[in-house]
Structure formats: C-alpha cells, structure tokens
Design a protein around this motif. Structure first.
Motif, PDB file in Angstrom:
ATOM      1  N   GLY A  89      10.128  13.491   4.448  1.00 40.82           N
ATOM      2  CA  GLY A  89       9.963  12.248   5.193  1.00 40.82           C
ATOM      3  C   GLY A  89       8.698  11.500   4.832  1.00 40.82           C
ATOM      4  O   GLY A  89       7.717  12.098   4.384  1.00 40.82           O
ATOM      5  N   ILE A  90       8.753  10.190   5.002  1.00 43.34           N
ATOM      6  CA  ILE A  90       7.611   9.338   4.674  1.00 43.34           C
ATOM      7  C   ILE A  90       7.340   8.380   5.827  1.00 43.34           C
ATOM      8  O   ILE A  90       8.184   8.164   6.702  1.00 43.34           O
ATOM      9  CB  ILE A  90       7.849   8.533   3.380  1.00 43.34           C
ATOM     10  CG1 ILE A  90       9.123   7.667   3.513  1.00 43.34           C
ATOM     11  CG2 ILE A  90       7.916   9.457   2.177  1.00 43.34           C
ATOM     12  CD1 ILE A  90       9.346   6.716   2.362  1.00 43.34           C
ATOM     13  N   GLN A  91       6.132   7.818   5.809  1.00 41.60           N
ATOM     14  CA  GLN A  91       5.734   6.792   6.773  1.00 41.60           C
ATOM     15  C   GLN A  91       4.794   5.823   6.058  1.00 41.60           C
ATOM     16  O   GLN A  91       4.198   6.162   5.031  1.00 41.60           O
ATOM     17  CB  GLN A  91       5.035   7.417   7.970  1.00 41.60           C
ATOM     18  CG  GLN A  91       3.766   8.175   7.626  1.00 41.60           C
ATOM     19  CD  GLN A  91       3.153   8.878   8.816  1.00 41.60           C
ATOM     20  OE1 GLN A  91       3.440   8.561   9.949  1.00 41.60           O
ATOM     21  NE2 GLN A  91       2.279   9.846   8.544  1.00 41.60           N
ATOM     22  N   PRO A  92       4.642   4.606   6.560  1.00 44.77           N
ATOM     23  CA  PRO A  92       3.741   3.657   5.920  1.00 44.77           C
ATOM     24  C   PRO A  92       2.306   4.177   5.852  1.00 44.77           C
ATOM     25  O   PRO A  92       1.882   5.010   6.665  1.00 44.77           O
ATOM     26  CB  PRO A  92       3.828   2.412   6.811  1.00 44.77           C
ATOM     27  CG  PRO A  92       5.167   2.516   7.462  1.00 44.77           C
ATOM     28  CD  PRO A  92       5.390   3.981   7.675  1.00 44.77           C
TER      29      PRO A  92
ATOM     30  N   LEU B  93       0.796  -1.227   0.000  1.00 44.88           N
ATOM     31  CA  LEU B  93       0.000   0.000   0.000  1.00 44.88           C
ATOM     32  C   LEU B  93       0.832   1.283   0.000  1.00 44.88           C
ATOM     33  O   LEU B  93       0.277   2.378  -0.017  1.00 44.88           O
ATOM     34  CB  LEU B  93      -0.953   0.005   1.203  1.00 44.88           C
ATOM     35  CG  LEU B  93      -2.091  -1.018   1.108  1.00 44.88           C
ATOM     36  CD1 LEU B  93      -2.851  -1.088   2.426  1.00 44.88           C
ATOM     37  CD2 LEU B  93      -3.044  -0.672  -0.034  1.00 44.88           C
ATOM     38  N   GLY B  94       2.151   1.155   0.036  1.00 44.10           N
ATOM     39  CA  GLY B  94       2.983   2.336  -0.125  1.00 44.10           C
ATOM     40  C   GLY B  94       3.041   3.221   1.101  1.00 44.10           C
ATOM     41  O   GLY B  94       2.709   2.812   2.223  1.00 44.10           O
ATOM     42  N   CYS B  95       3.443   4.470   0.871  1.00 47.80           N
ATOM     43  CA  CYS B  95       3.715   5.372   1.992  1.00 47.80           C
ATOM     44  C   CYS B  95       2.972   6.692   1.840  1.00 47.80           C
ATOM     45  O   CYS B  95       2.371   6.980   0.799  1.00 47.80           O
ATOM     46  CB  CYS B  95       5.215   5.634   2.096  1.00 47.80           C
ATOM     47  SG  CYS B  95       5.907   6.455   0.653  1.00 47.80           S
ATOM     48  N   GLU B  96       3.041   7.468   2.910  1.00 42.59           N
ATOM     49  CA  GLU B  96       2.446   8.802   2.956  1.00 42.59           C
ATOM     50  C   GLU B  96       3.486   9.765   3.513  1.00 42.59           C
ATOM     51  O   GLU B  96       4.507   9.353   4.069  1.00 42.59           O
ATOM     52  CB  GLU B  96       1.210   8.798   3.875  1.00 42.59           C
ATOM     53  CG  GLU B  96       0.133   7.823   3.454  1.00 42.59           C
ATOM     54  CD  GLU B  96      -0.980   7.704   4.490  1.00 42.59           C
ATOM     55  OE1 GLU B  96      -0.842   8.307   5.585  1.00 42.59           O
ATOM     56  OE2 GLU B  96      -1.965   7.006   4.224  1.00 42.59           O
ATOM     57  N   ASP B  97       3.215  11.054   3.404  1.00 43.78           N
ATOM     58  CA  ASP B  97       4.108  12.045   3.992  1.00 43.78           C
ATOM     59  C   ASP B  97       4.129  11.905   5.512  1.00 43.78           C
ATOM     60  O   ASP B  97       3.120  11.589   6.133  1.00 43.78           O
ATOM     61  CB  ASP B  97       3.639  13.465   3.643  1.00 43.78           C
ATOM     62  CG  ASP B  97       3.832  13.779   2.172  1.00 43.78           C
ATOM     63  OD1 ASP B  97       4.991  13.782   1.722  1.00 43.78           O
ATOM     64  OD2 ASP B  97       2.816  13.996   1.483  1.00 43.78           O
ATOM     65  N   LYS B  98       5.283  12.156   6.091  1.00 46.18           N
ATOM     66  CA  LYS B  98       5.420  12.229   7.541  1.00 46.18           C
ATOM     67  C   LYS B  98       5.792  13.658   7.902  1.00 46.18           C
ATOM     68  O   LYS B  98       6.785  14.191   7.395  1.00 46.18           O
ATOM     69  CB  LYS B  98       6.496  11.263   8.042  1.00 46.18           C
ATOM     70  CG  LYS B  98       6.578  11.216   9.559  1.00 46.18           C
ATOM     71  CD  LYS B  98       7.508  10.103  10.026  1.00 46.18           C
ATOM     72  CE  LYS B  98       7.505  10.006  11.544  1.00 46.18           C
ATOM     73  NZ  LYS B  98       8.366   8.899  12.020  1.00 46.18           N
ATOM     74  N   TYR B  99       5.003  14.268   8.774  1.00 42.92           N
ATOM     75  CA  TYR B  99       5.158  15.694   9.054  1.00 42.92           C
ATOM     76  C   TYR B  99       5.932  15.984  10.336  1.00 42.92           C
ATOM     77  O   TYR B  99       6.158  17.150  10.660  1.00 42.92           O
ATOM     78  CB  TYR B  99       3.780  16.355   9.108  1.00 42.92           C
ATOM     79  CG  TYR B  99       3.044  16.257   7.788  1.00 42.92           C
ATOM     80  CD1 TYR B  99       3.425  17.036   6.711  1.00 42.92           C
ATOM     81  CD2 TYR B  99       1.987  15.358   7.612  1.00 42.92           C
ATOM     82  CE1 TYR B  99       2.769  16.954   5.491  1.00 42.92           C
ATOM     83  CE2 TYR B  99       1.331  15.263   6.398  1.00 42.92           C
ATOM     84  CZ  TYR B  99       1.726  16.057   5.341  1.00 42.92           C
ATOM     85  OH  TYR B  99       1.083  15.964   4.139  1.00 42.92           O
ATOM     86  N   HIS B 100       6.350  14.965  11.058  1.00 41.99           N
ATOM     87  CA  HIS B 100       7.212  15.116  12.234  1.00 41.99           C
ATOM     88  C   HIS B 100       6.637  16.076  13.272  1.00 41.99           C
ATOM     89  O   HIS B 100       7.377  16.753  13.999  1.00 41.99           O
ATOM     90  CB  HIS B 100       8.609  15.602  11.810  1.00 41.99           C
ATOM     91  CG  HIS B 100       9.240  14.769  10.738  1.00 41.99           C
ATOM     92  ND1 HIS B 100       9.758  13.503  10.973  1.00 41.99           N
ATOM     93  CD2 HIS B 100       9.417  15.004   9.405  1.00 41.99           C
ATOM     94  CE1 HIS B 100      10.241  13.002   9.850  1.00 41.99           C
ATOM     95  NE2 HIS B 100      10.036  13.890   8.889  1.00 41.99           N
TER      96      HIS B 100
END
Length: 356
Positions: free
Chosen positions: A232-235, A103-110
């Motif tokens: 940055g990315i996250q699942p 399912l890939g990744c999404e942005d990670k905003y920290h």
C-alpha cells in the motif's frame, strides 16, 4: 519574471519539462525543478534494482539541460500556499507564481506495529538501494518475506527468484487470488509461474505485527531474514500535511483542469492527485500533458476547454523475471515472452525519448 516551480522530478514532473522546453515557455516565466536527486529515476524498475538484476545507473535518466531550466536539489519540508513559498530543509524558501506538486508517494503501513521500522521498501531510490544491499548480502538459504501481492510485490518476488535461486521467498497476499484486478487467466498464469519457480504465495494473509526477526500472519510468527513492504501507498508527507480538501485515500481533490478548486495556480500531478484511476507512471504523464496544455493556453490568452478529455491508459504490463511477463493492452490479455518484450520495448522507448 514569474516562477513556475515543479516539485518532484518523477514521471509527471519530467513530462512537464519535456512539454515546456525548449520553446514553449514564455520569455517572462522562469522554470524551476526541485528534486532530492540530480537525476530522474525510473520508479517502475525499482524492483529490479532491489533484486540486483539491474544496476543503479540502469534506472536513472538525466534531467534536461536547458538554459530556461533551473535545477534545485533539496528536500521539500513544507508548502505555504498562503505566502506562495516552498520551505526546504536547511535552505532559504523558494517563492513561486505557479506551482506543480509532483512529490509522489510513500509506503502505507495500515497501522501494523513494527512495519515502519522493520521492513524494507522500494518506494524511493534511497530506500531501494538499502533493500538491494540487504537482499544481496543475505546468507544462502535465507527466508525473504514480501508483504503485498500487487504489481510491485509480484515483480519483486519473481525478479528476486531469478537473481537468487537459493532464497526461500514467500509472498503474502490478502486476497483469495493473486492480482485480482487482472483477468482470471492472467492471475492463474502468475500463480502457476510462482508454483513452478518455488515462490510460496500465502493467500488470505493478515500481517498483524512485524519485528526484527520476522512477522506475524494471523498472529502466527514466521521468521524472516528480510521483509519487504509492498502493501500500500499514501501521498508524500508534505502533501498529507497540506491544508486542502482530500479524498478518502489522502489524495488532493482537484478541478477538471488539475488545479486546486480555490487556487488555479497550484496544480497536482501523479500519485498525490485524486483521479479515477490507480496511480501509475502512465497516468502521471497523461495528466502532466494536460497541465502543460492548460498553462500554455492561459499564457497565450487562448480559451481553455471547460472539460478536459478523460486520460486514456494504454494498458498495464508486468514482468516475471527477464523472460516472462503478463499484462492487458486495450482488451487483450497477454502472457509469456510477448508481454515481457513489450514491457522492455516501452522502457527502451521512454529512455530513448528522454535522451538516453
């Protein structure tokens, strides 16, 4: 009939289809691909779509048309691994016997306030289209801020410079040196290209807040007409919500055979998998080939090696507009037109082998 369900038609999912079809699927196994869009998308080229230098159709590849393949277009909301069900938005769930999660990744905003609401993205086709529309409708001499100077941020900034020479582009880099994962010579080459083409690289940055009018770097406000987040990315959220063991980056911990430790029928491919290398299209494809091999041997009753070989990556290539590039192939560092031509060749080969 047993069901092999593949969630996500990205690079990993696409390679699974290519390895299974048309003749390597047992007669008693049905192959189902679930994806939001009716075509495979070349995510590595989203930066060019966003900048306006490639068309929407340039970054699409059709899914295979095979009698043994069922294409189901919808949005995955939840995976119930206890009941072997995929819950879809506004639809009846789909059952599975074997599941491959890609399912890939999404942005990670920290945790940066306002970043999720006031920035644009190139992490999905839908978001990239919105970014393209915004960037190409900006008034002349607007300021564009790109947050994150990894490969995506570098490629987007350089492509946008070629697309619109009127814009003031600034690229925010948390480190001392741009692209520190590459050899120093390549990092210097990219830095010099940006200086020559009047892209401002702001090193040692720390974005503390974003609002509709701009961003704050170390609490200093910088006005921007558009802010693109590549920091940055996250699942995918579906994976983040899944009750399984994960690493410190939220990626699913797997066995050497790429399945869950407690469920040999659930595999994970691509950005959601905890692997020794950083996520990439190349890594997802290598992993997908091994998953396909494991399943085919299992179905044939053949012995599966206890340990699969390490996935070998050929290298990394990046572009600086349409004429220049950089990268590492094996132990060789490349810059200039050769690197750009190699990247174009890799893309052409991928499309060719995918039937485009």
């Amino acid at each position: 009939m047993k069901k092999l369900v593949v969630l996500g038609g990205g690079y990993g999912g696409m390679r699974i289809l290519q390895k299974m079809l048309p003749n390597d699927l047992p007669d008693d196994v049905e192959l189902i691909l679930v994806d939001k869009l009716p075509y495979h998308c070349l995510k590595t080229e989203y930066y060019a779509l966003a900048a306006g230098t490639e068309s929407d159709q340039d970054v699409r590849v059709p899914f295979p048309k095979e009698e043994r393949l069922t294409l189901h277009f919808g949005t995955v909301d939840r995976i119930d691994k206890d009941e072997n069900l995929i819950h879809l938005r506004g639809e009846d769930p789909i059952s599975y016997d074997y599941l491959i999660i890609g399912l890939g990744c999404e942005d990670k905003y920290h945790g940066v306030p306002g970043a999720d609401k006031h920035t644009y993205s190139i992490q999905s086709m839908e978001k990239t289209r919105r970014t393209y529309e915004t960037l190409n409708n900006l008034p002349a001499n607007s300021t564009v801020s790109v947050v994150g100077a990894g490969l995506s941020g570098v490629e987007l900034s350089s492509e946008l410079r070629e697309s619109r020479d009127d814009l003031h582009i600034q690229l925010f880099d948390r480190g001392e040196t741009i692209l520190p994962m590459f050899p120093k010579r390549l990092s210097n080459y990219v830095q010099n290209w940006f200086e020559k083409h009047q892209v401002d690289v702001i090193s040692n940055s720390d974005i503390t807040q974003v609002d509709e009018n701009g961003l704050y770097n170390h609490d200093e406000f910088i006005e921007s007409k558009a802010i693109i987040w590549t920091a940055g990315i996250q699942p995918n959220k579906v994976v983040r919500d899944l009750d399984v063991e994960k690493d410190e980056k939220g990626r699913i911990i797997l066995t050497n055979h790429h399945h869950l430790p407690d469920n040999e029928n659930i595999f994970v491919v691509g950005d959601c998998a905890s692997l020794p290398h950083a996520p990439s299209a190349q890594l997802a494809e290598g992993q997908a080939e091994q998953i396909a091999m494991v399943l085919k041997k299992r179905w044939k009753g053949e012995e599966i090696p206890k340990r699969l070989p390490a996935i070998k990556l050929k290298g990394v290539l990046g572009s600086l507009g349409k004429k220049h590039g950089f990268g590492v192939m094996g132990d060789t560092a490349l810059t200039g037109r050769v690197a750009r031509l190699l990247k174009s060749g890799v893309l052409w080969m991928y499309k060719h082998h995918s039937g485009v």
